[in-house]
Enzyme design. Structure first.
Site, short mmCIF file in Angstrom:
data_model
loop_
_atom_site.label_atom_id
_atom_site.label_comp_id
_atom_site.label_asym_id
_atom_site.label_seq_id
_atom_site.Cartn_x
_atom_site.Cartn_y
_atom_site.Cartn_z
CG ASN A 81 -2.03 -0.97 1.12
OD1 ASN A 81 -2.78 -0.97 0.16
ND2 ASN A 81 -2.12 -1.85 2.09
CD GLU A 129 -2.89 -3.31 -2.43
OE1 GLU A 129 -3.90 -2.74 -1.94
OE2 GLU A 129 -2.52 -4.44 -2.09
CG ASP A 146 -6.38 -0.66 -1.90
OD1 ASP A 146 -7.27 -1.52 -2.04
OD2 ASP A 146 -5.79 -0.47 -0.83
CD GLU A 194 -9.74 -3.80 -1.13
OE1 GLU A 194 -8.51 -3.69 -1.01
OE2 GLU A 194 -10.53 -2.85 -1.03
#
Length: 176
Positions: free
Chosen positions: A25, A53, A83, A140
């Site tokens: 991330n 991400e 993301d 997710e």
């Protein structure tokens, strides 16, 4: 913080199989950190295994020379994931600008997809678009068998969520 996380990932990667993909991330402001672009860094040495991400929860508009920065990272071998698609600042604008290899659909879209026709239609349209463009889709926040089955039926490539495993240190064997 971003630098510390990336250093720890490099350290932990030594213990993983060499074909393990690493999803990292990044806050958009991490794209201003010149250390991220250092071809001699430990992270750059792993770039063929790393998917960066970029969260949609923060705007990319304040990043000067964003396109050039993304191109520099691509030349180092990094790939990108968008993301939290479905919750953030620019939506499809971020999608087209990042040209991601992976799109991660936010939990807010995924939750109860088996019971919500509008969510189902939106996700189906995104999956079809991504398939056409050669982009992998990750859903997710999958928490139920019904959500899992619905998402698999419409063609999502990967699923993640509490249905499979709760967060924990180290690796766990997910249930399918």
């Amino acid at each position: 913080l971003g630098r510390s996380i990336r250093r720890q990932i490099v350290k932990d990667a030594e213990e993983l199989p060499s074909d393990t993909l690493l999803f990292i991330n990044l806050h958009p402001l991490d794209l201003l950190d010149e250390q991220l672009f250092d071809p001699r860094s430990g992270l750059a040495a792993l770039s063929d295994r790393v998917v960066l991400e970029i969260t949609e929860r923060a705007s990319l508009t304040g990043i000067c020379d964003l396109s050039a920065r993304l191109d520099r990272l691509r030349r180092l071998g990094f790939r990108f994931a968008l993301d939290d698609l479905g919750t953030g600042y620019a939506g499809l604008s971020s999608f087209t600008f990042l040209d991601p290899s992976v799109v991660k659909l936010d939990i807010s879209l995924v939750r109860d997809v088996d019971k919500a026709p509008t969510k189902l239609s939106v996700i189906r349209a995104m999956v079809n678009l991504c398939q056409e463009l050669g982009i992998s889709v990750v859903s997710e926040g999958v928490e139920t068998e019904e959500e899992r089955d619905t998402l698999l039926e419409i063609g999502c490539d990967l699923l993640q969520g509490f249905f499979f495993a709760k967060p924990s240190p180290g690796f766990v064997t997910p249930k399918f």
